[in-house]
Design an enzyme around this catalytic site. Sequence first.
Site, short mmCIF file in Angstrom:
data_model
loop_
_atom_site.label_atom_id
_atom_site.label_comp_id
_atom_site.label_asym_id
_atom_site.label_seq_id
_atom_site.Cartn_x
_atom_site.Cartn_y
_atom_site.Cartn_z
N HIS A 73 -1.06 51.98 83.00
CA HIS A 73 0.23 52.52 83.43
C HIS A 73 1.36 51.75 82.76
CE1 HIS A 73 -1.41 54.42 87.40
NE2 HIS A 73 -2.03 54.84 86.32
N GLU A 75 3.99 50.33 83.98
CA GLU A 75 4.34 49.09 84.66
C GLU A 75 3.37 47.97 84.27
OE1 GLU A 75 3.73 52.18 85.84
OE2 GLU A 75 4.09 52.16 87.99
N CYS A 101 2.13 53.36 91.49
CA CYS A 101 0.94 53.54 92.31
C CYS A 101 0.66 52.23 93.06
CB CYS A 101 -0.26 53.92 91.44
SG CYS A 101 -0.84 52.57 90.37
N CYS A 104 -0.32 49.23 90.68
CA CYS A 104 0.84 48.69 89.97
C CYS A 104 1.78 47.96 90.93
CB CYS A 104 1.58 49.78 89.21
SG CYS A 104 0.67 50.31 87.73
#
Length: 144
Positions: A73, A75, A101, A104
């Site tokens: 992801h 992040e 999410c 993260c």
Amino acid sequence: MTKSHNDKQTLIDSRYLRMARIWAENSYCTRRQVGALMVKGNTIISDGYNGTPSGFDNICEDESGVTYPYVLHAEANAITKVARSNNSSEGSTLYITASPCLECAKLIIQAGIRRVVFHELYRITDGIDLLRKAGIEVIHLEEN
């Protein structure tokens, strides 16, 4: 805080979020392109977008359109990138084009990030809920 400070901060947040959206265009993912910028003291100290780990082909989904489990992801990419630099994410703000999410969110907490500003609200909000529980300021900016 005065109203003018809040207005100025919202304007700055909005600008960094627009920059994160542009950065998301670097992603090779076809289902969703997500970008992230980490800012500390008015300086961008890291950036990331969703994609495959270094050394992998830039293909995020299989033939059926399902995202490969090893895709990172935005992040996570921004946090790991700052970890490899001389910068510290402690006290920084993370600008993300989509809400984080749960996995993260855990990384955000452990990285010492104090604010998260995002644009698109993902259907699952457990990441945002965890951030708020940890005392991290979470801001949803819908306009841009």
